[in-house]
Design an enzyme around this catalytic site. Structure first.
Site, PDB file in Angstrom:
ATOM      1  N   LYS A   1      20.625   2.493  97.487  1.00 25.93           N
ATOM      2  CA  LYS A   1      19.208   2.182  97.676  1.00 25.93           C
ATOM      3  C   LYS A   1      19.033   0.891  98.491  1.00 25.93           C
ATOM      4  O   LYS A   1      18.264   0.838  99.452  1.00 25.93           O
ATOM      5  CB  LYS A   1      18.549   2.028  96.296  1.00 25.93           C
ATOM      6  CG  LYS A   1      17.038   1.986  96.318  1.00 25.93           C
ATOM      7  CD  LYS A   1      16.464   1.565  94.963  1.00 25.93           C
ATOM      8  CE  LYS A   1      16.857   2.503  93.836  1.00 25.93           C
ATOM      9  NZ  LYS A   1      15.755   3.373  93.393  1.00 25.93           N
TER      10      LYS A   1
ATOM     11  N   ARG B   1      15.231  -3.082  90.452  1.00 26.36           N
ATOM     12  CA  ARG B   1      15.781  -1.719  90.332  1.00 26.36           C
ATOM     13  C   ARG B   1      17.302  -1.764  90.386  1.00 26.36           C
ATOM     14  O   ARG B   1      17.882  -2.550  91.126  1.00 26.36           O
ATOM     15  CB  ARG B   1      15.313  -0.845  91.502  1.00 26.36           C
ATOM     16  CG  ARG B   1      13.866  -0.447  91.483  1.00 26.36           C
ATOM     17  CD  ARG B   1      13.608   0.491  92.655  1.00 26.36           C
ATOM     18  NE  ARG B   1      12.312   1.141  92.551  1.00 26.36           N
ATOM     19  CZ  ARG B   1      11.216   0.720  93.165  1.00 26.36           C
ATOM     20  NH1 ARG B   1      11.250  -0.373  93.912  1.00 26.36           N
ATOM     21  NH2 ARG B   1      10.081   1.380  93.032  1.00 26.36           N
TER      22      ARG B   1
ATOM     23  N   GLY C   1      20.922   7.728  84.035  1.00 25.17           N
ATOM     24  CA  GLY C   1      21.518   7.141  82.841  1.00 25.17           C
ATOM     25  C   GLY C   1      21.588   5.646  82.920  1.00 25.17           C
ATOM     26  O   GLY C   1      21.849   4.960  81.935  1.00 25.17           O
TER      27      GLY C   1
ATOM     28  N   MET D   1      19.672   1.851  83.975  1.00 26.84           N
ATOM     29  CA  MET D   1      18.325   1.286  84.015  1.00 26.84           C
ATOM     30  C   MET D   1      17.716   1.607  85.366  1.00 26.84           C
ATOM     31  O   MET D   1      18.360   1.448  86.390  1.00 26.84           O
ATOM     32  CB  MET D   1      18.353  -0.226  83.832  1.00 26.84           C
ATOM     33  CG  MET D   1      16.942  -0.749  83.592  1.00 26.84           C
ATOM     34  SD  MET D   1      16.762  -2.514  83.862  1.00 26.84           S
ATOM     35  CE  MET D   1      16.127  -2.487  85.531  1.00 26.84           C
TER      36      MET D   1
ATOM     37  N   ARG E   1      16.702   8.258 101.687  1.00 24.12           N
ATOM     38  CA  ARG E   1      18.085   8.672 101.392  1.00 24.12           C
ATOM     39  C   ARG E   1      18.267  10.106 101.886  1.00 24.12           C
ATOM     40  O   ARG E   1      17.290  10.797 102.163  1.00 24.12           O
ATOM     41  CB  ARG E   1      18.370   8.579  99.889  1.00 24.12           C
ATOM     42  CG  ARG E   1      17.421   9.423  99.059  1.00 24.12           C
ATOM     43  CD  ARG E   1      17.740   9.307  97.583  1.00 24.12           C
ATOM     44  NE  ARG E   1      16.707   9.978  96.808  1.00 24.12           N
ATOM     45  CZ  ARG E   1      16.642   9.933  95.474  1.00 24.12           C
ATOM     46  NH1 ARG E   1      17.514   9.209  94.786  1.00 24.12           N
ATOM     47  NH2 ARG E   1      15.691  10.589  94.835  1.00 24.12           N
TER      48      ARG E   1
ATOM     49  N   SER F   1      55.058  32.804 101.145  1.00 29.30           N
ATOM     50  CA  SER F   1      53.647  32.729 100.779  1.00 29.30           C
ATOM     51  C   SER F   1      53.602  32.046  99.411  1.00 29.30           C
ATOM     52  O   SER F   1      54.159  32.565  98.443  1.00 29.30           O
ATOM     53  CB  SER F   1      53.047  34.128 100.715  1.00 29.30           C
ATOM     54  OG  SER F   1      51.705  34.041 100.324  1.00 29.30           O
TER      55      SER F   1
ATOM     56  N   CYS G   1      48.666  32.146  98.993  1.00 30.90           N
ATOM     57  CA  CYS G   1      47.836  33.265  98.571  1.00 30.90           C
ATOM     58  C   CYS G   1      47.364  33.112  97.126  1.00 30.90           C
ATOM     59  O   CYS G   1      46.896  34.055  96.521  1.00 30.90           O
ATOM     60  CB  CYS G   1      48.561  34.592  98.765  1.00 30.90           C
ATOM     61  SG  CYS G   1      50.041  34.744  97.759  1.00 30.90           S
TER      62      CYS G   1
ATOM     63  N   TYR H   1      48.568  29.531 107.268  1.00 32.19           N
ATOM     64  CA  TYR H   1      47.336  30.201 106.882  1.00 32.19           C
ATOM     65  C   TYR H   1      47.068  30.035 105.386  1.00 32.19           C
ATOM     66  O   TYR H   1      47.962  29.684 104.625  1.00 32.19           O
ATOM     67  CB  TYR H   1      47.382  31.698 107.232  1.00 32.19           C
ATOM     68  CG  TYR H   1      48.360  32.507 106.435  1.00 32.19           C
ATOM     69  CD1 TYR H   1      48.015  33.035 105.181  1.00 32.19           C
ATOM     70  CD2 TYR H   1      49.646  32.741 106.909  1.00 32.19           C
ATOM     71  CE1 TYR H   1      48.927  33.759 104.428  1.00 32.19           C
ATOM     72  CE2 TYR H   1      50.565  33.476 106.170  1.00 32.19           C
ATOM     73  CZ  TYR H   1      50.202  33.977 104.923  1.00 32.19           C
ATOM     74  OH  TYR H   1      51.096  34.685 104.189  1.00 32.19           O
TER      75      TYR H   1
END
Lengths: 882, 882
Positions: free
Chosen positions: B24, B93, B102, B104, B337, B772, B840, B860
């Protein structure tokens, strides 16, 4: 060796050339070299054999020339002529590097034919002798070289004896033998569509080829597979001048061991026959005489032989197995080799030889095969006993026992109380059977592997057990068990051998273990040279005591779950598991705590002065609950009857819990530290019991420094698991120390039994003070072999078919598991230089594995108490090799 | 950053300083930096927070001084005085690096007290406004800083409204508010045993401490655990001059997204309220207006806001979520944001922004979260729907379905034929249930894990499945199922979501998958940049077709056992398993061969031009046999009835076989190539079926080069296994080639799924042409986690309690499994440089795992067809990161 040399006269060889000349040839050459009377000869090398087998074109010209050159030299040396008037006769024998049945053995008297047999008759002045040699030669050559069935020749001989109405061949006269010889040659002609070779050179070359070819006969190949002998070794061929033990009463033949191969006694042992050839001794028609009698028959020869035996033992520095022949009052040595012996003999001979200054202690240790000594440590069934063998299972716990078959634990207990010897025979055992296991002489199960409940409990108690005997089926209803289609009543007496897995009908001869003074001496020498410490896996005070007696320097694995298995504890353990909340569970744990504490007291007391590694609870909880199938049938029955609803409800609840806890793959399930994390109260109780036991012993006057607890967290794979479990131990300990106003020293470490643990060992060593490699489970996970399943399913097939060469549960798999252990050691020591490293899998008692563990720098191995002597010797051997 | 600097005025910060200033704060500073109207303020850094939490001694003097210096600067800048006559009011803030509920949140109007409230009233010319600010401040401060319960203040307000008989707070007048304020201060006095702090500095310091402390509240800690946010980040504190949207009709407040967060449409989206503060919008008492109406209310402000929004999007190059306030006709930006969005919106926005030239294709690919796209690929239950939720199981196969609960496969089939929608609900499924699974909309089981029969079959068919729903109990007898103590009749309609594992009562709203043009465009861009090829795991021609549609470049895993599971095949498969000799087994295999062949034909046809990796039979044979418990009860029943002895005999035989084949740990049992070695006839049949299919396609005109078979041997751990299986394939193939007079090209490789295979990969690569990695099984063995057991037992506990941070079955465990894969690649390539490497396991569809596989150089990844789009995007992302 000269380049391209394929044939060696004895004079050019020695005992170091075994791989080239074969075992028999190298020893013949050696005996000749040190001046012993050996009939002259030469050796065709194993390389020639490999060349021959590789080419597949028969003997090549250069090799034939080389053989003939050596033959000419031999003719010169002995003053005889091959195929000539003073005929040179030779023996042709195969000679592999490692002695190997299944290969062509021997052709004697080669060089005889229809002409030379007459020369031999003239020379010996004994035509019957010459004819007998000839018919023997035809028979042997035709059989082993030309593949004519042995029985066909025997038929002819039998017919001849019947015709003459005599019992033995020696009662046949010249005329009979003339006729037999002619019949033999006819037989060969019929069977081979050709003439028996008359040319001695042709005979020789055919015999050499036959020896070479015998390397690849089916039996030889199978034998090599079974004994892991490389196919590439090849065999040598020994060609040697014939000497005859059957030339009259001044001739003879015999075999001898330089010491007694059964007891090890340092006294010549053997037997002989006068006027006989070796095969006559084997045939068993005449009874050979003990060697001591030769002293009376031929005192000079006997003395000479004694001297030679001494010389051979001194020269080889090892007990020798010798063959000899006496030809017309002259002694010839035909073979010498290291003699096979029983385990007790091996120990006695080794210790005696050190006493005699023949060999050093170190040599003894290097020479002894630790595995062979297993038989000194357990009762076993006489290996000669085979006729009452009925089935085979897995060798789950060593030792042997006989008893009446009983299917039920209660009944076993009852009968044992009446002094009856029983064997508990079950499909599988469960914790409910504990009292039956205790009462029985041994256990036999039809299901389950080497790590089944029966196996684990039996090993823990040192009782023999054969598990997974799949040939066996039990019919509880009929009170029968069936093996291979045959029914036996419950109560039948059988015997089991847990070292071999064999099952016998009735009581069979047993051999008791022998723990001799010589054995103790040998072990003490081993202790002097070994670097590896040796600990025991022991779960009870009794095991601990035994372990100390057998030389343990600590307990490497104390499995706390075995303390849960006792008959009086199982109900409490089940209460703990069935608890519906933490409070109930803690109440049950409270009941268990004093029981565990008293076990720990006993163990720490026995092990005063030695470290004790206590592993916190490891197995999944369902192992403590009743069998699912039995429970299912029970619930089904109660439901059908609809009688006692509260009992049904209870059983249903139990079944529900059993199902809830049951796992598809318990080996990879909710066990080890995963239990400790989810149910910290269990581990806390165990830690409290350990420290309460320690404080109790202190109160009783035990010096503090004699208590060396090492708390081990099982099945750790992540650093965080180890960190939290260490914290739990520390908090529990500090709490108790605060209460007692005194701190005790202890270590917290982990068991390394997962591949991941090895790969992150650097992280684990940051929190663990020691690693103990649990190579049983590490083998299961690394190879993906469930021990219980693989040993009854694919593993035997794999071993038989040489897909793998070594059972990875018997000997550590160096390329897989071993590599992970090495990785773990390296990484572990990178973050904790003084990390204590041991191994507590069953590989801790396996010689080849111990050698490996020594080489990679472990601090100790831990094994079952009865394997300690083997481990001590193996560790010494490894140290000497390293 | 200056050494020791803990406070930053907005002017000194920018958006790159998130980790120091929080999200923020960094964005407020950035907006100020680029000239947007932001109420001035400053930020106390996250480092100050960490210092504070570490010291545990409150705010230290130097920090206080630094804050006060910045406060003085602020007073100068805005021409106001903190606690003075023209009072400076501030908001305080929290501002974590990652937005985090959760903690302040906010205290507004800080700086008010009994004195300054009057100054504010005078300045605003509006005492009611000032009093309203004051009572809001007391309430917020007392609640979040002094921990006085919010409801206590609400009680007072409610009482006041009731007294006046009005509905909203805005109807209360000055006198009411005076009284309420006094009551509030009284309340604080009572609840805290002290006075509400009058000193603005004290208020400020207390508020700062409260923000810092809120980092460690329980909720915040739990949230961080759940979202894997490090505890060490700390939070910043944002202190900012108050602006008021409630100063009349020329004031207001609102929120906006620069694009539509649901659809992605490129149009400003948001709402506002005039004469209101942010909390009024949230309270929902007045309905906010759509942002477009602001154009009418305040045309100039609206234009200015539009320009600012455009500027912010251009500046951040990302859709923004904005908060703003208008104070007496002046616009202030309070927050910006990155805006959260739905998956369809994410895709549309990304593609649009590329079209607008705002970002590059590469940036889009880097920015998109592939996992989020899963919801575009399956139907799912509206995540807003919670009220009919009744139970949760394992998310075994994605997708959602509704239907009547049916317990029996036959009944399911019957009802489906009558066009009824059914869900098959079973304790577990077996191959006997296949026709029921086919007939059902989805499957729900009370037992079994992610790899249970139901899960595997459902995934194979693309049907939703929730497995292991342990809350569910089925009572077949009563025709009921029970969830959490509540009974439901068979036939009840429920809904399941296999993506989340959730179960609902009745029919609930569903969201259909959306495969838009934008999505396709995005995927095509991904294909342009990725290095990794992407294949599919597919076992049927239908799957293969789908795979090609979704972008597969081959099949990485074709599981031949799924071909065995079909209802018409299971009896033949069982016949094969129950065969008493080789001949019987071969006869059954002969029946199976054409079935397999036709499957292969279909698959190779669909995959023309792409490689197809066919894995030979892998699972243990008992998986194809009936359930052991059911069979046991059946046999027990037949025995009791004693009626039909031939049926009993048959069932007994079956039970015997089931028992014989049953395994303690099937995962580590007789499966994979261990089957192929012991029963070579099975693999031979499969190889024949493959080549017969290929020849058939050739005959039908398929060009030869379009056929690329890769035959894969599963569960190899030793070189010899691979060598023998390769030989078997070769001999079988050569035999067929000889028959057809034509050779085909093919590869033989292995699946790497055992730790040992990784460690001896150099040896395996000598005989295998490709590897594989089967990371599912490799995870099970390396970690010692049985997937079926761990997911229903300890794994959820481990994850919840942060013992491990990532489910290793969802994302590859890099330190353990990943390390082994790296070892295998290195060793494998050392003996075969061109070794083809793929994966795989299900990790092949997991973005984080794909990043890893890309980084270690695999060729792959292969995943289930529906994960292909995610894999393509992940592979692109990985390539861009690499």
């Amino acid at each position: 060796m000269k380049a391209g040399q394929y044939v060696y006269p004895f004079a050019q060889g020695d005992k170091s050339m075994k791989s080239l000349l074969g075992g028999k040839g190298a020893n013949l050459a050696e005996m000749a070299r040190i001046g012993l009377p050996v009939p002259p000869g030469f050796i065709i090398t194993t390389e020639a054999c490999n060349q021959y087998l590789g080419r597949n074109e028969g003997l090549w010209p250069e090799l034939k020339s080389e053989i003939l050159e050596n033959l000419q030299q031999l003719e010169l040396e002995v003053g005889r002529s091959f195929g000539g008037e003073r005929p040179l006769l030779i023996s042709v024998r195969s000679g592999a590097v490692v002695s190997m049945p299944g290969m062509m053995d021997t052709v004697l008297n080669l060089g005889l034919n229809q002409t030379t047999v007459n020369y031999l008759a003239d020379e010996a002045g004994n035509r019957r002798f010459a004819l007998d040699c000839y018919r023997r030669f035809i028979q042997m050559f035709a059989n082993v070289v030309l593949q004519v069935g042995h029985h066909l020749f025997e038929n002819i001989l039998t017919e001849a004896r019947q015709r003459k109405n005599v019992r033995t061949d020696s009662e046949l006269n010249e005329a009979d033998l003339e006729k037999i010889t002619a019949q033999f040659l006819d037989l060969v002609r019929r069977e081979t569509d050709g003439e028996f070779p008359e040319d001695p050179q042709e005979q020789l070359f055919l015999a050499v080829e036959a020896v070479f070819n015998s390397w690849n006969t089916n039996r030889a190949v199978v034998y090599r597979k079974a004994n892991r002998i490389p196919d590439t070794l090849g065999t040598a061929v020994n060609i040697q001048t014939m000497v005859f033990g059957n030339l009259g009463e001044d001739s003879g033949t015999g075999v001898a061991f330089t010491r007694n191969p059964s007891t090890g006694e340092a006294k010549l042992y053997g037997e002989y026959l006068l006027n006989a050839q070796g095969e006559d001794v084997v045939a068993g028609i005449r009874n050979p005489h003990p060697l001591s009698e030769l002293k009376g028959d031929m005192p000079e020869i006997y003395d000479q032989f004694l001297q030679i035996c001494n010389k051979l033992e001194e020269h080889y520095r090892e007990m020798q197995d010798i063959e000899f022949t006496i030809e017309k009052g002259k002694l010839y040595m035909l073979q010498t080799r290291t003699g096979k012996r029983t385990a007790p003999a091996a120990v006695r001979i080794a210790v005696d030889m050190v006493g005699e200054g023949l060999i050093s202690r170190k040599e003894v240790l290097q020479r002894i095969e630790p595995d062979q000594l297993e038989q000194l440590l357990h009762r076993r069934i006489d290996p000669e006993c085979n006729d009452r063998y009925i089935a085979r299972g897995l060798p789950a716990s060593p030792g042997a026992a006989s008893g009446k078959v009983v299917f039920d634990a209660d009944k076993a207990q009852e009968m044992a109380q009446n002094d009856e010897k029983v064997l508990l025979v079950r499909p599988e055992t469960t914790p409910d059977d504990i009292h039956g296991i205790i009462a029985a002489q041994g256990i036999l199960t039809s299901r389950g592997g080497m790590t089944s409940h029966a196996a684990v409990v039996a090993r823990g108690m040192g009782k023999p057990c054969v598990s997974g005997c799949e040939d066996l089926q039990i019919d509880f209803v009929k009170g029968l068990f069936t093996i291979k289609g045959k029914d036996y009543k419950e109560g039948t007496v059988i015997s089991i051998d847990g070292t071999t897995g064999r099952v016998f009908l009735g009581v069979v001869p047993m051999i008791e273990p022998e723990f001799t003074d010589e054995f103790r001496k040998l072990l003490s020498w081993a202790d002097e040279v070994r670097r590896l410490k040796v600990r025991a896996n022991a779960d009870t005070p009794e095991d601990a005591r035994l372990a100390v007696e057998l030389g343990a320097q600590g307990i490497g694995l104390c499995r706390t779950e075995h303390m849960f298995m006792a008959a009086d504890r199982i109900p409490v353990v089940q209460k703990m598991i069935l608890a519906s909340d933490l409070k109930e569970r803690e109440a049950a744990l409270c009941e268990l705590q004093p029981m565990q504490q008293s076990d720990f007291e006993g163990i720490f007391k026995e092990m005063a002065g030695y470290p004790v590694t206590v592993r916190l609870l490891d197995p999944p909880l369902h192992e403590f609950l009743p069998d699912r199938e039995e429970l299912l049938l029970e619930v089904d029955k109660l439901r059908r009857e609809g009688s006692d609803s509260s009992l049904l409800h209870e059983k249903e609840k139990l079944l529900h819990k059993v199902r809830l806890l049951s796992e598809y793959n318990p080996m990879l399930g909710h066990r080890g530290c995963r239990l400790g994390l989810v149910y910290p109260e269990i581990y806390k109780m165990q830690v409290r019991a350990i420290f309460l036991a320690l404080f109790k012993l202190l109160d009783e006057g035990m010096p503090e420094e004699k208590l060396q607890p090492e708390i081990m967290i099982p099945l750790v794979g992540h650093r965080e698991e180890m960190a939290r479990m260490k914290k739990l131990v520390e908090i529990t300990a500090e709490d108790m120390f605060a209460g007692k106003g005194k701190k005790l020293t202890y270590m917290v470490g982990t068991m390394i039994e997962l591949p991941r643990a090895c790969l992150v060992a650097d992280q684990l060593a940051e929190v663990a003070s020691f690693f103990s490699f649990g190579t049983n489970d590490l083998t299961q996970t690394t190879l993906g072999y469930s021990r219980d399943d693989s040993e009854s399913k694919f593993l035997p097939y794999y071993l038989q078919n040489k897909i793998i060469l070594i059972n990875p549960f018997a000997e550590v798999d160096r390329e897989g598991v071993g590599k992970l252990v090495e990785i773990a050691i390296k990484r572990g020591r990178s973050t904790r230089a003084n990390l204590k490293l041991g191994i507590c899998g069953e590989h801790g008692g396996n010689p080849a594995s111990i050698e490996f563990f020594n080489s990679i720098g472990l601090d100790y191995v831990s094994c079952s108490p009865y394997r300690l002597p083997i481990a001590r010797l193996s560790a010494a051997k490894a140290a000497l090799q390293g």
